[in-house]
Motif scaffolding. Structure first.
Motif, PDB file in Angstrom:
ATOM      1  N   THR A 317       0.843  -1.190   0.000  1.00 21.70           N
ATOM      2  CA  THR A 317       0.000   0.000   0.000  1.00 21.70           C
ATOM      3  C   THR A 317       0.881   1.244   0.000  1.00 21.70           C
ATOM      4  O   THR A 317       1.808   1.358   0.809  1.00 21.70           O
ATOM      5  CB  THR A 317      -0.922   0.019   1.231  1.00 21.70           C
ATOM      6  OG1 THR A 317      -1.772  -1.125   1.201  1.00 21.70           O
ATOM      7  CG2 THR A 317      -1.794   1.269   1.221  1.00 21.70           C
ATOM      8  N   GLU A 319       0.435   5.125   0.542  1.00 23.96           N
ATOM      9  CA  GLU A 319      -0.492   6.153   1.011  1.00 23.96           C
ATOM     10  C   GLU A 319       0.148   7.517   0.822  1.00 23.96           C
ATOM     11  O   GLU A 319       1.291   7.749   1.238  1.00 23.96           O
ATOM     12  CB  GLU A 319      -0.847   5.930   2.473  1.00 23.96           C
ATOM     13  CG  GLU A 319      -1.915   6.891   2.976  1.00 23.96           C
ATOM     14  CD  GLU A 319      -2.503   6.466   4.316  1.00 23.96           C
ATOM     15  OE1 GLU A 319      -2.982   7.362   5.050  1.00 23.96           O
ATOM     16  OE2 GLU A 319      -2.486   5.260   4.619  1.00 23.96           O
ATOM     17  N   GLY A 326      -7.106  15.390   2.070  1.00 27.64           N
ATOM     18  CA  GLY A 326      -7.465  14.036   1.696  1.00 27.64           C
ATOM     19  C   GLY A 326      -6.237  13.200   1.373  1.00 27.64           C
ATOM     20  O   GLY A 326      -5.088  13.687   1.384  1.00 27.64           O
ATOM     21  N   ARG A 327      -6.472  11.939   1.072  1.00 28.10           N
ATOM     22  CA  ARG A 327      -5.381  11.002   0.819  1.00 28.10           C
ATOM     23  C   ARG A 327      -5.675  10.175  -0.427  1.00 28.10           C
ATOM     24  O   ARG A 327      -6.825   9.902  -0.746  1.00 28.10           O
ATOM     25  CB  ARG A 327      -5.201  10.065   2.007  1.00 28.10           C
ATOM     26  CG  ARG A 327      -4.677  10.725   3.278  1.00 28.10           C
ATOM     27  CD  ARG A 327      -4.706   9.756   4.437  1.00 28.10           C
ATOM     28  NE  ARG A 327      -6.073   9.407   4.821  1.00 28.10           N
ATOM     29  CZ  ARG A 327      -6.476   8.191   5.196  1.00 28.10           C
ATOM     30  NH1 ARG A 327      -5.612   7.186   5.222  1.00 28.10           N
ATOM     31  NH2 ARG A 327      -7.727   7.970   5.544  1.00 28.10           N
ATOM     32  N   GLU A 346      -7.567   4.414  -4.438  1.00 33.13           N
ATOM     33  CA  GLU A 346      -8.664   4.926  -3.621  1.00 33.13           C
ATOM     34  C   GLU A 346      -8.382   6.384  -3.284  1.00 33.13           C
ATOM     35  O   GLU A 346      -7.229   6.792  -3.174  1.00 33.13           O
ATOM     36  CB  GLU A 346      -8.799   4.128  -2.323  1.00 33.13           C
ATOM     37  CG  GLU A 346      -9.113   2.652  -2.520  1.00 33.13           C
ATOM     38  CD  GLU A 346      -8.989   1.877  -1.217  1.00 33.13           C
ATOM     39  OE1 GLU A 346      -9.941   1.161  -0.865  1.00 33.13           O
ATOM     40  OE2 GLU A 346      -7.932   1.997  -0.559  1.00 33.13           O
ATOM     41  N   ILE A 347      -9.453   7.125  -3.094  1.00 31.68           N
ATOM     42  CA  ILE A 347      -9.351   8.495  -2.599  1.00 31.68           C
ATOM     43  C   ILE A 347     -10.161   8.588  -1.312  1.00 31.68           C
ATOM     44  O   ILE A 347     -11.337   8.190  -1.281  1.00 31.68           O
ATOM     45  CB  ILE A 347      -9.884   9.523  -3.622  1.00 31.68           C
ATOM     46  CG1 ILE A 347      -9.057   9.478  -4.898  1.00 31.68           C
ATOM     47  CG2 ILE A 347      -9.865  10.926  -3.025  1.00 31.68           C
ATOM     48  CD1 ILE A 347      -7.624   9.926  -4.759  1.00 31.68           C
ATOM     49  N   VAL A 348      -9.520   9.076  -0.282  1.00 34.63           N
ATOM     50  CA  VAL A 348     -10.196   9.323   0.993  1.00 34.63           C
ATOM     51  C   VAL A 348     -10.472  10.808   1.059  1.00 34.63           C
ATOM     52  O   VAL A 348      -9.532  11.631   1.014  1.00 34.63           O
ATOM     53  CB  VAL A 348      -9.331   8.868   2.174  1.00 34.63           C
ATOM     54  CG1 VAL A 348     -10.051   9.162   3.493  1.00 34.63           C
ATOM     55  CG2 VAL A 348      -8.999   7.380   2.058  1.00 34.63           C
ATOM     56  N   ASN A 350     -12.249  14.550   2.367  1.00 34.39           N
ATOM     57  CA  ASN A 350     -12.269  15.333   3.605  1.00 34.39           C
ATOM     58  C   ASN A 350     -13.342  16.420   3.466  1.00 34.39           C
ATOM     59  O   ASN A 350     -13.041  17.534   3.061  1.00 34.39           O
ATOM     60  CB  ASN A 350     -10.897  15.947   3.853  1.00 34.39           C
ATOM     61  CG  ASN A 350     -10.810  16.648   5.202  1.00 34.39           C
ATOM     62  OD1 ASN A 350     -11.666  16.442   6.056  1.00 34.39           O
ATOM     63  ND2 ASN A 350      -9.786  17.479   5.372  1.00 34.39           N
ATOM     64  N   SER A 352     -15.894  14.242   2.103  1.00 31.46           N
ATOM     65  CA  SER A 352     -16.320  13.268   1.105  1.00 31.46           C
ATOM     66  C   SER A 352     -15.793  13.703  -0.252  1.00 31.46           C
ATOM     67  O   SER A 352     -15.286  14.819  -0.427  1.00 31.46           O
ATOM     68  CB  SER A 352     -17.845  13.128   1.074  1.00 31.46           C
ATOM     69  OG  SER A 352     -18.450  14.337   0.663  1.00 31.46           O
ATOM     70  N   ALA A 465     -17.034   9.000   1.503  1.00 30.10           N
ATOM     71  CA  ALA A 465     -15.835   9.361   2.246  1.00 30.10           C
ATOM     72  C   ALA A 465     -14.617   8.644   1.682  1.00 30.10           C
ATOM     73  O   ALA A 465     -13.487   9.125   1.776  1.00 30.10           O
ATOM     74  CB  ALA A 465     -16.011   9.023   3.722  1.00 30.10           C
ATOM     75  N   LEU A 466     -14.843   7.471   1.071  1.00 25.59           N
ATOM     76  CA  LEU A 466     -13.786   6.719   0.397  1.00 25.59           C
ATOM     77  C   LEU A 466     -14.362   6.179  -0.905  1.00 25.59           C
ATOM     78  O   LEU A 466     -15.418   5.541  -0.911  1.00 25.59           O
ATOM     79  CB  LEU A 466     -13.267   5.576   1.270  1.00 25.59           C
ATOM     80  CG  LEU A 466     -12.088   4.762   0.721  1.00 25.59           C
ATOM     81  CD1 LEU A 466     -11.226   4.223   1.862  1.00 25.59           C
ATOM     82  CD2 LEU A 466     -12.553   3.599  -0.158  1.00 25.59           C
ATOM     83  N   LYS A 468     -13.338   4.128  -4.691  1.00 21.72           N
ATOM     84  CA  LYS A 468     -12.345   3.161  -5.154  1.00 21.72           C
ATOM     85  C   LYS A 468     -12.512   2.902  -6.642  1.00 21.72           C
ATOM     86  O   LYS A 468     -13.631   2.804  -7.153  1.00 21.72           O
ATOM     87  CB  LYS A 468     -12.494   1.856  -4.367  1.00 21.72           C
ATOM     88  CG  LYS A 468     -11.590   0.719  -4.789  1.00 21.72           C
ATOM     89  CD  LYS A 468     -11.915  -0.540  -4.000  1.00 21.72           C
ATOM     90  CE  LYS A 468     -11.153  -1.740  -4.537  1.00 21.72           C
ATOM     91  NZ  LYS A 468     -11.446  -2.004  -5.965  1.00 21.72           N
TER      92      LYS A 468
END
Length: 903
Positions: A317, A319, A326-327, A346-348, A350, A352, A465-466, A468
Motif C-alpha cells: 500500500t 499512502e 485528503g489522501r 482509492e481516494i479518501v 475530507n 467526502s 468518504a472513500l 475506489k
C-alpha cells in the motif's frame, strides 16, 4: 402479457455522448451539399440502386466515405445535416480533417426503414477546403445519402495557452513541438508552435481538460479543467520538463517474477517482469472532478503485509497526502508464483469526494516489451450488440478497448494483458497508443461511456468518504492466449461464476426460422421431431434436449404454455422461454406495469437520460432498481416456473446498464451498479435450477447467468459463421468466465452443405449446441433431411458434449493465430490427455488449401501420427505439416492421437 417480452427484434436509435447533436431543424441556409458525386468510396463502400445511396459503410471491411472538398468561407463550428437510411439505430465514426474520429449514433426517426432520416451535428471546419470521413471499424453504419453544411456557424469557443520548457532551474524555452491533448466532451491534439503557443478552436459548449503529453514529460500543472465551457479560456499555460520534479527515490516492491519500482519522490512507478520493463513511469489519476494524480502528493509511504491462507501473497500500500486535503491510496497485490499483479486506487475525502473517472494506471512514457514484427493491440467490445467485431489492430494506431486489452506479438505470442477484474461499479476502458514495437501510452480506468457502451450520458459519479477504482490486472505472459485465460479465471475470484452441474445444453430455439410464426402446434411438432429422429441418434446430452420458445410466444396462454412444457417432458426434453427483464416494447407510458397490481405505470419505471426515455434496439430501457421493474420480473419468472420451464433466454440486457439521470435506488449512481442490482434480483427470482442464457448483453459482470452469446444474432450462412468465429478468435477465453459460450442457433435449411458443416462446427467448438430450423410438419423437408445428416454425427456430438466448461471435461478451442484483424481465425485448437483437436475453416467462395503445423498447434514431434477427420470419419497416418483441402465455405475437424514418446 402482450408485447411485454416479445417483438424484440425491431431496432431504432441511439445518441452518442459528448457530441453536440440536434435533430434536424432549420438553422440557416445550406452553404454546400455533398452527395455521391462528391464522395470517394473505399473498402467496399458502394452506391446502392437508383436512389444514389451509399451503402456498405463500416463493418468487417470498414467501408469508408470521404468528402474531400467540403468548403466554407470562414473558420467555424458548422451544423452539418446528415441524410441517411437505416432500419435501426447505427453509428458512424466521423473524422473532420486531422481531428480524432468521434462516434455518433444516428437515430431512425423516419417511419419506414427505407425512408431518409435527417440529423444534425456540429463540425469544426476551417476556411477553405475540408475533409470529412465516415466509417466505423467495429460495426456497420447507416447508409448515407448526403451531407449539407449550413451557412451560419454555431456558437463556438476556444482554449489556448503557452507551453514553456524548463531546461535548468531558472532557464526556460518555448515548448516547441510539445503535444497538448484535449479530452472530455471532445478529443483533439494540438502541437505547440515556435512561440510556445497552442490553441483549440471551434469548440462547442462542454467540459474539457487540457494536458501536455510526451515521452517522459512532466507538466506543471498536470492539466487544466475547463468546466461548462461557454466563454473562451485563454492563458492555460504550462511548464514542462523532461525529468522528474525531484531526484528519484526508488523503493522496490517485488515478489516472484513481478517487481514494482515506486518513486517515492515523484509518485510514479515502473512494472517489471523478470527484469523486463513492461510499464514505464506510470501514475494514478482521479478526477474529482479536478484532476489529482499520485505525482501531486506531498508525501508517499509504503507498507506491505502478507495475506491469504498460504502466505504467498503480499499486499503493498502506498499512502499519499494530497495538497488540497485528503489522501490517495494505491494498492498493489503480488503473488510468489504468478506472472501478473493487481492494482487499484482509492481516494479518501475530507469529508467526502465524488468522481466519474478513476485510473489506477496511466503512463505517457514508452515501453518496448515485445520483440517487434507483427505486434498487435486487442480491441474487445463492451457488448455483443450491433454485430460488433473484435479486432487485433497492428501497432501504429490508437485503440480504446472495453474492460480488457492485450498487446502481443503474433509470431512469438508474448503478450501484455491489462484489464479490470471487478465489475460491480464501473465500466472500464483501456486506452493505448503504439508506434512500431513501442507502447507509447496506456490508460486503464473506471468511467468509460461512449457510443460503444450505447450511452448518451457520461459515466455516473461514485461518491463517499472513500471511493475506489476498479481493480486492474497487469501481466506479461509467454503466450498472450494464456494471459487471457488467466484474466478470465481471475474474474471469477471476486465474482464466482454461476456453475451448471448438468451437461452442456443441446437443443432448439424458435428464432432461427419460425420467429413470430411460433405456435403451440408447430412447437410441439418440433419437439416430436427431436424425440423421434434426433435424440435416438446422438443429439442429446445426459438424455436431455432443450426446446426453446423465443420472441413471439406471447400469444400462448398459461394453459398452452403448460401443455407445451408437459409435451416436452413426455419427450425427455426440458422447455425454454424468452424474456427481456430491462426492456419493454410498450410505447404507452400510461400502461400498467405487469405484476404490479396497477401500482406502477411504465412512465414510472422508464430509464431516462436528459429527461427523455432511453430507447435501444427498438425497446425502451426500464430501471433495474425500481420496484415496478422487479415486480414485473417476479411476475414473469413465477409464471415460467409455474409452467415448468427450466431454461430462460434473457435478452437486451445492455438496456439495464445504461447511464441515467437517476435511479429509483438513490444509492445506485452508475449503470453497472444498476445492472448488478437487476441481475441479482433476476437470479434470485429464477433460483438455481433454471439455466439462464444471456443474449444481447455487456461482457461483464458475468456471475448471474450460466452462458452468454459470444456474438450477435447468427443463422447459417458462411459470413455469419465467420462473424461468430471472430468473437471466438478473440473472446474464446470467456469460457473461463461463463460456464458456456453460445454461438447462437444453427440454421441448416437454405444454405450449402459446406456451410452446414461450418456452422455446426462453429457451435460445437464455441459451447452451446442450439439449432434453429423449422422442423415442424409444415416446414421445408430439406431442414429435416439436413438435420439427420449434420446433427447426428457421433464424433462431432461427443466433442460438443464436452462443452466449454473448464475443470470438468470441458474444452476451450483457442485460435491458432491472432493476426486476423477484425476477421476470424481459420484454425482453432484444443487438447485433452489423449488427443489434439484442430477445427479448420474456409470462409471463401472458392476451394482452398490450409496447412496444419504440428509445432504451431503445440504438438511435439512431426509424426507420423494417427488422425481422424470427424465429419468424414476418415482415419489416416499423417506427418507435419499436414495440407488440408476444403471446399468453398466449408470446415473440417481433425483429431490427432498424441504420441506416447514424441520425437
Amino acid at each position: 402479457m402482450g408485447s411485454l417480452f416479445t417483438l424484440a427484434r425491431a431496432r431504432f436509435w441511439r445518441i452518442a455522448p459528448c457530441v453536440a447533436l440536434l435533430l434536424f431543424g432549420q438553422r440557416g441556409f445550406s452553404q454546400g451539399t455533398y452527395g455521391v458525386d462528391s464522395a470517394t468510396l473505399t473498402n467496399g463502400a458502394r452506391v446502392k440502386g437508383d436512389r444514389r445511396i451509399i451503402t456498405g459503410i463500416g463493418g468487417k471491411n470498414n467501408g469508408t466515405v470521404i468528402f474531400t472538398n467540403v468548403t466554407v468561407s470562414a473558420d467555424g463550428l458548422y451544423p452539418m445535416v446528415v441524410s441517411f437510411v437505416t432500419s435501426d439505430d447505427a453509428a458512424f465514426e466521423i473524422m473532420v480533417n486531422e481531428d480524432p474520429p468521434r462516434g455518433v449514433i444516428f437515430k431512425r426517426t423516419a417511419q419506414g426503414k427505407n425512408d431518409v432520416n435527417r440529423q444534425s451535428i456540429d463540425v469544426p471546419l476551417k476556411a477553405g477546403a475540408n475533409s470529412i470521413r465516415f466509417d466505423n471499424p467495429n460495426e456497420s453504419g447507416p447508409d448515407l445519402e448526403k451531407i449539407e453544411i449550413q451557412a451560419t456557424p454555431a456558437e463556438s469557443f476556444q482554449i489556448s495557452g503557452f507551453i514553456r520548457t524548463r531546461t535548468a532551474a531558472t532557464t526556460f524555452t518555448a515548448g516547441t513541438g510539445v503535444r497538448v491533448n484535449l479530452s472530455g466532451d471532445l478529443e483533439r491534439t494540438a502541437t505547440v508552435d515556435a512561440e510556445g503557443h497552442y490553441e483549440f478552436t471551434r469548440l462547442p459548449k462542454g467540459d474539457y481538460y487540457v494536458h501536455p503529453v510526451g515521452a517522459g514529460l512532466v507538466s506543471e500543472p498536470y492539466d487544466y479543467r475547463c468546466a461548462g465551457l461557454a466563454t473562451n479560456r485563454d492563458g492555460r499555460n504550462f511548464t514542462v520538463r523532461s525529468s522528474p520534479a525531484q531526484p528519484p527515490k526508488i523503493s522496490p516492491m517485488s515478489l516472484g517474477s513481478c517487481r514494482i519500482e515506486y518513486d517515492l519522490a515523484n509518485g510514479t512507478f515502473n512494472i517489471l517482469k523478470d527484469s523486463k520493463l513492461i510499464v514505464s513511469n506510470a501514475y494514478a489519476m482521479v478526477r474529482v472532478p479536478e484532476t489529482i494524480t499520485s505525482m501531486d502528493a506531498t508525501r508517499h509511504e509504503i507498507t506491505g503485509r502478507q495475506f491469504g491462507t498460504n502466505q504467498l501473497d503480499i499486499k503493498f500500500t502506498v499512502e499519499s497526502l494530497l495538497p488540497r486535503g485528503g489522501r490517495m491510496i494505491q494498492t498493489f497485490w503480488l503473488n510468489r508464483y504468478q506472472d501478473y499483479l493487481f492494482l487499484d486506487v482509492e481516494i479518501v475525502g475530507n469529508p467526502s469526494v465524488s468522481s466519474s473517472f478513476m485510473a489506477p494506471l496511466v503512463t505517457e512514457s514508452p515501453a518496448s516489451p515485445l520483440p517487434g514484427g507483427d505486434d498487435r493491440t486487442l480491441f474487445v467490445p463492451y457488448d455483443n450488440d450491433k454485430w460488433v467485431r473484435y479486432n487485433s489492430v497492428p501497432f501504429g494506431r490508437s485503440v480504446t478497448s472495453y474492460e480488457v486489452s492485450a498487446w502481443f506479438n503474433n509470431e512469438s505470442r508474448e503478450g501484455l494483458v491489462i484489464g479490470s477484474v471487478e465489475h460491480d461499479t464501473w465500466k472500464t476502458g483501456v486506452k493505448s497508443t503504439t508506434v512500431r514495437n513501442r507502447i507509447t501510452s496506456l490508460e486503464a480506468f473506471g468511467g468509460m461511456a461512449s457510443h460503444q457502451t450505447r450511452d448518451i450520458l457520461p459515466h455516473g459519479k461514485v461518491s463517499g468518504a472513500l471511493i475506489k477504482s476498479p481493480k486492474i490486472m497487469v501481466g506479461f505472459f509467454p503466450d498472450w492466449r494464456a494471459g487471457m485465460i488467466t484474466y478470465g479465471r481471475e474474474n471469477t475470484k471476486s465474482a464466482p461464476r454461476r456453475l451448471w452441474t448438468n451437461g452442456v445444453p443441446f437443443g432448439w430455439n424458435s428464432w432461427g426460422k419460425l420467429q413470430f410464426r411460433i405456435s403451440p402446434n408447430n412447437a410441439t411438432e418440433v419437439s416430436d421431431f427431436f424425440s423421434r429422429e434426433l435424440q435416438p441418434n446422438h443429439f442429446e446430452n445426459d438424455g436431455i434436449v432443450y426446446i426453446g420458445l423465443d420472441s413471439g410466444w406471447d400469444h400462448f396462454n398459461d394453459e398452452q404454455l403448460r401443455e407445451f412444457v408437459d409435451h416436452c417432458h413426455s419427450n425427455h426434453q426440458e422447455a425454454g422461454i424468452y424474456f427481456t427483464p430491462f426492456t419493454t416494447w410498450r410505447s404507452d407510458g400510461n400502461s400498467t406495469v405487469e405484476g404490479t397490481d396497477n401500482k406502477y405505470k411504465y412512465d414510472d419505471i422508464f430509464l431516462r437520460a436528459n429527461g427523455q426515455r432511453q430507447t435501444l434496439d427498438g425497446g425502451t430501457a426500464i430501471d433495474p432498481t425500481h420496484p415496478g421493474t422487479q415486480m414485473r420480473i417476479e411476475e414473469a419468472v413465477t409464471r415460467f416456473k409455474k409452467a415448468g420451464f427450466k431454461y430462460i433466454k434473457v435478452d437486451f440486457l445492455t438496456h439495464g446498464a445504461l447511464e441515467a439521470d437517476r435511479h429509483y435506488d438513490t444509492n445506485v449512481t452508475t449503470g453497472i451498479q444498476a445492472y448488478n442490482a437487476g441481475m441479482k434480483f433476476l437470479r434470485r427470482a429464477a433460483g438455481e435450477d433454471i439455466f439462464l442464457n444471456e443474449a444481447i448483453s455487456p461482457l461483464f459482470p458475468a456471475n448471474y447467468a450460466h452462458s452468454r452469446r459470444i456474438a450477435c444474432d447468427s443463422f447459417g450462412d458462411i459470413d455469419k459463421t465467420e462473424y461468430t468465429l471472430n468473437a471466438l478468435t478473440y473472446g474464446w477465453w470467456l469460457g473461463m468466465v461463463y460456464d458456456y459460450n453460445d454461438a447462437d442457433h444453427v440454421v441448416l435449411e437454405g444454405y450449402s452443405e459446406g456451410e452446414n458443416r461450418a456452422r455446426v462446427t462453429s457451435a460445437v467448438i464455441t459451447g452451446l449446441f442450439i439449432t434453429g430450423d423449422d422442423f415442424s410438419e409444415s416446414g421445408n423437408p430439406v431442414a429435416r433431411e439436413r438435420a439427420l445428416k449434420y446433427l447426428t454425427n457421433p464424433d462431432i456430438n461427443e466433442l460438443a458434449r464436452r462443452g466449454s466448461r473448464v475443470g470438468v471435461m470441458g474444452h476451450l478451442f483457442a485460435p491458432l493465430e491472432g493476426n486476423t484483424a477484425n476477421a476470424a481465425a481459420n484454425q482453432f485448437r484444443w487438447e485433452d490427455g489423449e488427443y489434439f483437436y484442430v477445427a479448420v475453416f474456409n470462409y471463401s467462395a472458392q476451394s482452398a488449401y490450409q496447412t496444419i503445423d504440428f509445432k504451431r498447434i503445440g504438438f511435439d514431434g512431426r509424426g507420423p501420427v494417427t488422425a481422424k477427420e470427424l465429419w468424414s470419419g476418415k482415419t489416416s497416418t499423417v506427418t507435419s505439416p499436414l495440407t488440408v483441402a476444403l471446399g468453398p465455405a466449408d470446415a473440417a475437424v481433425y483429431r490427432f492421437k498424441k504420441l506416447a514418446n514424441p520425437r
